[in-house]
Design a protein around this motif. Sequence first.
Motif, short mmCIF file in Angstrom:
data_model
loop_
_atom_site.label_atom_id
_atom_site.label_comp_id
_atom_site.label_asym_id
_atom_site.label_seq_id
_atom_site.Cartn_x
_atom_site.Cartn_y
_atom_site.Cartn_z
N CYS A 39 0.91 -1.20 0.01
CA CYS A 39 0.04 0.03 0.00
C CYS A 39 0.93 1.27 -0.05
O CYS A 39 0.62 2.19 -0.64
CB CYS A 39 -0.91 -0.05 1.21
SG CYS A 39 -2.10 -1.28 1.27
N GLU A 88 -4.43 -10.53 -2.52
CA GLU A 88 -5.93 -10.15 -1.67
C GLU A 88 -6.45 -11.46 -2.13
O GLU A 88 -7.42 -12.04 -1.56
CB GLU A 88 -6.34 -8.94 -2.11
CG GLU A 88 -5.78 -7.83 -1.22
CD GLU A 88 -6.46 -6.30 -1.60
OE1 GLU A 88 -5.64 -5.66 -1.14
OE2 GLU A 88 -7.16 -6.43 -2.54
N VAL A 126 -7.64 -7.50 3.66
CA VAL A 126 -8.25 -6.19 3.30
C VAL A 126 -9.05 -5.85 4.35
O VAL A 126 -10.08 -6.39 4.77
CB VAL A 126 -9.25 -6.53 1.94
CG1 VAL A 126 -9.91 -5.09 1.64
CG2 VAL A 126 -8.31 -7.06 1.14
N ARG A 129 -12.80 -1.01 2.66
CA ARG A 129 -13.03 -1.21 1.40
C ARG A 129 -14.02 0.10 1.18
O ARG A 129 -14.39 0.79 2.14
CB ARG A 129 -14.15 -2.36 1.31
CG ARG A 129 -13.19 -3.75 1.41
CD ARG A 129 -14.33 -4.97 1.27
NE ARG A 129 -13.77 -6.12 1.34
CZ ARG A 129 -12.98 -6.81 0.38
NH1 ARG A 129 -12.89 -6.44 -0.94
NH2 ARG A 129 -12.42 -7.84 0.56
N SER A 134 -11.57 -3.48 -2.57
CA SER A 134 -10.33 -3.07 -1.95
C SER A 134 -9.51 -1.72 -2.52
O SER A 134 -9.98 -1.38 -3.60
CB SER A 134 -9.15 -4.05 -1.68
OG SER A 134 -8.80 -4.35 -2.98
#
Length: 161
Positions: A39, A88, A126, A129, A134
Motif C-alpha cells: 500500500c 488479496e 483487506v 473497502r 479493496s
Amino acid sequence: MNNIKNKQILKYILFFSVIALCFAYFVEYVLGYKPCNLCLIERVPYIGSIFFISLIFLTKKFEKSFVFIILLLFIFGAIISFYHLGIEQGFFNESLVCELSKIGNNMSTNELLEELENKTISCKDVDFRVLGFSLATINTLISVLISVIMIKILINYEKNK
C-alpha cells in the motif's frame, strides 16, 4: 488533443493525485487503518506525478520527458496494484516486500524483539473497502486509466506542438 487540453488534463491528474494521497493519509491516520508495505509503495506514482506535473508547470521545459516519466510511474503503479490485488485474491503468494517493515535499518535487540511482538500488516488482508472494493482494486483501475491517458498525451504531443 491540443496543448491547452493536455495542460488541462495534467491539472486534473495533479488534483486527483493530491486527493488520492489525502484520502490514503486520512484512512491511515484519521480512521486508523495501518497500510501494508505494498500500500505504501502504491503511493509512489501519485507522489511522483505531483512532483513532475508541478515541474512541467513551473519550468515549462521537458514536458514530454516528464509526461513519459509519469507514464512509467503509473505503469509501475498498475503492476504493483495488480500484484497486490492478486495477493488479496489468493492468486499470488505474499512476497518478502509484504513481510518487511523496516527495510535497510539496523535494529537493536530491543527493536527486533518489539518488531516481532507487533503484528505485521499482511498484504492479503483487506481491512478497508470502498463500495465493496479493496483500495488495491481501485488503485489498479486508476493506474491503468491514468497510464492510458498519459499514452494518449504522448502520442498526440508532437501533432499539437
